[in-house]
Design a protein around this motif. Structure first.
Motif, mmCIF file in Angstrom:
data_model
loop_
_atom_site.group_PDB
_atom_site.id
_atom_site.type_symbol
_atom_site.label_atom_id
_atom_site.label_comp_id
_atom_site.label_asym_id
_atom_site.label_seq_id
_atom_site.Cartn_x
_atom_site.Cartn_y
_atom_site.Cartn_z
ATOM 1 N N UNK A 128 -5.949 4.205 7.322
ATOM 2 C CA UNK A 128 -6.545 2.336 6.637
ATOM 3 C C UNK A 128 -5.121 2.038 5.685
ATOM 4 N N UNK A 129 -4.604 0.861 6.043
ATOM 5 C CA UNK A 129 -3.372 -0.028 4.853
ATOM 6 C C UNK A 129 -3.918 -1.594 4.143
ATOM 7 N N UNK A 130 -4.504 -1.571 3.307
ATOM 8 C CA UNK A 130 -5.383 -2.578 2.714
ATOM 9 C C UNK A 130 -3.983 -3.973 2.860
ATOM 10 N N UNK A 131 -3.753 -5.067 3.234
ATOM 11 C CA UNK A 131 -3.203 -6.150 3.318
ATOM 12 C C UNK A 131 -3.307 -7.094 2.678
ATOM 13 N N UNK A 132 -2.851 -7.182 1.850
ATOM 14 C CA UNK A 132 -2.854 -8.529 0.386
ATOM 15 C C UNK A 132 -1.316 -8.698 0.758
ATOM 16 N N UNK A 133 -1.008 -10.035 -0.092
ATOM 17 C CA UNK A 133 -0.661 -11.244 -0.144
ATOM 18 C C UNK A 133 0.472 -10.715 -0.832
ATOM 19 N N UNK A 134 2.059 -11.210 -0.889
ATOM 20 C CA UNK A 134 2.695 -10.490 -2.299
ATOM 21 C C UNK A 134 2.537 -12.215 -2.793
#
Length: 317
Positions: A128-134
């Motif tokens: 799993x890659x946790x996707x987060x805004x930059x």
């Protein structure tokens, strides 16, 4: 003669930018990634409606508070992520609620909750890659998660400052957007020539890729948000590219030779001093395109998250 999609797979890891299981089965990507907009689109199909009902029933078994619907939305993203893992051999990105983009600790807590849901489902959370805004806050949350062995995909990335901050924070993967950068330039500077290698989104990803290789950063560069296959062709050789089914099909229909444009051949140079918060914020402030597109992207993902929750609320009766 191999198709351009087949040729691309020999030089770049191809990721499916979709939650459509049929498209993934057809194009056989290595990884898959989703976001609130894609989840909303999936839930508007009868095929995926049962997953929404399963998510709601699970959330109601966990809490009878007003937070049940938000919890159901998280569970839905995990259920779809689990199914995607059954279709791709590699990684699946699951996004943190965009409304938490300016809160490091809330982003961290949400990420840990999503990982716990995957583990409860018996899934190998290392996939799993946790996707987060930059945002600055998002990048700091990603730094903490990486220190815990939880890999991240930092998204809505439009500037060199965002990319550099991610690399220095030890982020596993970034998703610099290509098409949305092009959209901004076409709208604000319509007289420009943005064809081929002159595409500003392409130029941005190339600059980031070359900087990372030059300074020996391990952060993976995954170009995203494509408007046409020319952008993909210009970035052939990038670490990874996440591509929509429409453009995957266009690549699959062409047997024209595909030239590798990017390669890790630069000699390594000493790194510069680490970018601090003040410098990061100033550089973002000076980059109108990046500031505009980051804010717009967060707003749109938040809107789609709210629409998704409204749809789940209707399903819950």
């Amino acid at each position: 003669m191999p198709t351009q999609l087949d040729q691309l797979k020999t030089m770049t890891t191809v990721v499916a930018d979709t939650g459509d299981f049929n498209a993934i089965e057809r194009y056989q990507p290595q990884d898959a990634t989703t976001n609130p907009s894609l989840l909303l689109k999936a839930m508007q199909s009868d095929t995926f409606r049962p997953l929404g009902i399963d998510a709601i029933n699970w959330a109601k078994s966990q809490t009878n508070t007003q937070h049940a619907i938000a919890l159901a939305a998280d569970k839905l993203s995990v259920l779809i992520g689990c199914k995607l893992m059954g279709q791709v051999p590699g990684l699946v990105s699951t996004e943190v609620d965009a409304r938490l983009s300016f809160d490091t600790m809330a982003t961290l807590e949400k990420a840990l909750s999503l990982i716990a849901m995957y583990e409860d489902a018996g899934v190998d959370s290392s996939r799993v890659l946790i996707k987060i805004a930059a945002t600055w806050e998002g990048i700091q949350a990603a730094h903490i998660l990486e220190s815990k062995g939880i890999h991240c995909n930092v998204t809505l990335l439009f500037s060199f400052a965002q990319a550099r901050a991610c690399a220095e924070a030890g982020v596993y993967l970034i998703s610099p957007f290509v098409g949305r950068i092009l959209d901004w330039y076409k709208a604000n500077e319509p007289e420009g020539d943005y064809t081929g290698a002159n595409d500003p989104g392409v130029m941005s990803v190339k600059a980031i890729y070359n900087y990372f290789k030059k300074h020996d950063f391990s952060t993976i560069v995954m170009g995203a948000s494509f408007r046409n296959i020319s952008e993909i062709q210009e970035l052939a050789g990038c670490d990874r590219l996440t591509i929509s089914p429409v453009l995957l099909e266009e690549l699959a229909q062409s047997e024209a030779p595909l030239e590798q444009k990017l390669s890790d051949s630069a000699s390594v140079s000493a790194r510069e001093p680490v970018l601090d918060e003040q410098t990061f914020r100033w550089q973002m402030n000076q980059n109108k395109m990046a500031s505009d597109k980051l804010a717009e992207g967060i707003r749109q993902f938040a809107i789609d998250q709210e629409k998704l929750e409204s749809l789940l609320k209707k399903l819950s009766g």
